[in-house]
Design an enzyme around this catalytic site. Sequence first.
Site, PDB file in Angstrom:
ATOM      1  N   PRO A  10      39.991  59.117  48.808  1.00 55.90           N
ATOM      2  CG  PRO A  10      39.946  61.435  48.743  1.00 55.90           C
ATOM      3  CD  PRO A  10      40.750  60.262  48.294  1.00 55.90           C
ATOM      4  CG  ASP A  33      37.788  48.400  53.451  1.00 57.38           C
ATOM      5  OD1 ASP A  33      37.623  47.211  53.715  1.00 57.38           O
ATOM      6  OD2 ASP A  33      38.838  49.032  53.683  1.00 57.38           O
ATOM      7  CE  LYS A  55      37.307  44.904  59.337  1.00 53.52           C
ATOM      8  NZ  LYS A  55      38.516  45.595  59.158  1.00 53.52           N
ATOM      9  CG  ASP A  87      48.181  55.045  52.022  1.00 56.00           C
ATOM     10  OD1 ASP A  87      48.715  55.229  50.914  1.00 56.00           O
ATOM     11  OD2 ASP A  87      48.664  54.284  52.894  1.00 56.00           O
ATOM     12  CB  THR A 115      45.538  59.386  53.534  1.00 51.65           C
ATOM     13  OG1 THR A 115      44.793  59.251  54.747  1.00 51.65           O
ATOM     14  CG2 THR A 115      46.494  60.557  53.672  1.00 51.65           C
ATOM     15  CG  MET A 165      38.135  55.747  62.232  1.00 52.41           C
ATOM     16  SD  MET A 165      38.861  54.128  62.485  1.00 52.41           S
ATOM     17  CE  MET A 165      40.614  54.533  62.517  1.00 52.41           C
TER      18      MET A 165
END
Length: 241
Positions: A10, A33, A55, A87, A115, A165
């Site tokens: 995380p 990322d 992104k 993850d 995760t 999200m």
Amino acid sequence: MTVYLVGAGPGAADLLTVRAVRILERAEVVVHDRLVETEVLDLVARGAEVHDVGKTPGGPDNQSAINALLVATARTGRTVVRLKGGDPFLFGRGGEELEALAEAGIDAEVVPGITSAFFAPLAAGIPVTHRGRSCGVAVVTARGCERDPELARLARADLTIVILMGVARRGAIARELIEGGLDPATPVAVVERASTPTERVQRSALGDLGSLRVAAPAVIVVGAVAALDLARGAVAAASAR
Ligand code: SAH
């Protein structure tokens, strides 16, 4: 020729697996990322080539460019690490990258990460299952599945729902769950930037989720367990750096 698909956890570097650290220390190319924290990137071997392919939510989908970059750099014979938040296999499109590598005849190894779906509740002192309060947990994105976009089907008082999200759609999420049968008083916890120095936890009722001020990235926890705050101090102390 092996590409390592590595979970960065995380945020906090001390939440990486030992295996992940060992691979980062000998990486020659790192493709990461947006959600990977600087302190994790600091572990990458000196002199490695680092590509930020993050992104922005709602931005262009550059997945095929990422796949092509992984294939091209792996073919140069260097040790390539694809570093993904949390993850790699949970809402990270890691599976698609593995498929692209397999198609190109390149071996891949996946290294799991902690995760945010489980770390964020834990950081707030929330056990995702707890006898008498929750007999299971569903981890979903705000939009549900393509074939069945209904979050409402998860509206069960004995289930914990962890939403990733979901910041932008939090009001709609609450409405869908309430329409599905959840009590507007159902406890909710929102954990922003879990494991980072700016981590923040807010608690409310499902009916008020839409009016909370929240900044992404955040995990939304819905269900009776979200009212709990067990051993929060202990968790914080353990991760103190
Ligand atoms: N593979 C990642 C999830 C990628 S989807 C994982 O396993 O954690 C991105 C979403 O993850 C964000 O929108 C947010 O909901 C969540 N997220 C990732 N890191 C987070 C963090 N440190 N704190 C809170 N939420 C986080």
